[in-house]
Design an enzyme around this catalytic site. Structure first.
Site, short mmCIF file in Angstrom:
data_model
loop_
_atom_site.label_atom_id
_atom_site.label_comp_id
_atom_site.label_asym_id
_atom_site.label_seq_id
_atom_site.Cartn_x
_atom_site.Cartn_y
_atom_site.Cartn_z
N ASP A 130 -7.39 -19.60 16.45
CA ASP A 130 -7.10 -17.93 16.20
C ASP A 130 -7.98 -17.86 14.91
O ASP A 130 -8.40 -18.83 14.30
CB ASP A 130 -5.71 -17.85 15.51
CG ASP A 130 -4.64 -17.99 16.61
OD1 ASP A 130 -4.92 -17.75 17.90
OD2 ASP A 130 -3.40 -18.42 16.39
N ASP A 149 -5.03 -13.26 22.54
CA ASP A 149 -3.75 -12.71 21.89
C ASP A 149 -3.69 -11.08 22.18
O ASP A 149 -2.76 -10.30 22.59
CB ASP A 149 -3.50 -13.18 20.60
CG ASP A 149 -3.21 -14.65 20.40
OD1 ASP A 149 -3.05 -15.42 21.29
OD2 ASP A 149 -3.72 -15.23 19.07
#
Length: 185
Positions: A130, A149
């Protein structure tokens, strides 16, 4: 000779939209993760847009909001189930909107699944890369996320919107189907 638009004999042209969206978004996800790992490893967060966005490398063993941290293998199984379900639906698609939404979800599931399979600490236990933190660094106000995401959230929102508008993945209106069922009863 007329062609019934709901016929299963039509070519799955909407599946092309699904595949195209999935491939483009998956490539974007993989390339951004490779770039982030290469440039942000061990570096402090990079402040952008006056602090609205920060780029920083976070290796996430769980899901959003640090949920299911010790359950990476379960998240992998869920991702595989999502991928299989979308592939099963693909030949039945007659809606471009649903194809785009499902393509986004498919790309997101594959992007994060590939991290869980191929990244350390090992297969089906890998940590997802991330790198986008909004409003502040270190997930101070919102979880750190990635392209996959974002694709899952946007695709899911589009699918919910289409469902609320009564549009089904097979191109029919759920409102029309309900009215037809009432008439034939």
């Amino acid at each position: 000779m007329s062609i019934d638009p709901d016929s299963d004999s039509l070519p799955p042209r909407r599946g092309i939209w699904l595949a195209l969206v999935a491939v483009v978004v998956l490539i974007a996800d993989v390339l951004t993760k490779v770039a982030v790992v290469a440039t942000l490893e061990g570096e402090p967060p990079v402040r952008l847009l006056g602090g609205f966005v920060y780029l920083q490398l976070v290796r996430n063993p769980g899901a959003a909001f640090s949920m299911a941290t010790g359950m990476t293998w379960v998240l992998s199984i869920i991702a595989v189930s999502v991928v299989v379900t979308i592939i099963w639906i693909m030949p039945k698609l007659r809606s471009v909107g649903w194809a785009i939404g499902l393509g986004l979800v498919l790309a997101g599931a594959l992007g994060n699944l590939s991290d869980r399979v191929f990244r350390a600490p090992g297969p089906l236990q890998g940590h997802v890369v991330d790198f986008v933190s909004v409003f502040g660094p270190n997930a101070e106000y919102f979880p750190v996320f990635n392209v996959a995401d974002s694709a899952i959230v946007c695709g899911g929102a589009l699918i919910v919107l289409l469902a609320l508008l009564g549009k089904d993945y097979d191109g029919r209106s759920t409102r029309t189907k309900a009215a037809t069922e009432v008439e034939t009863s």
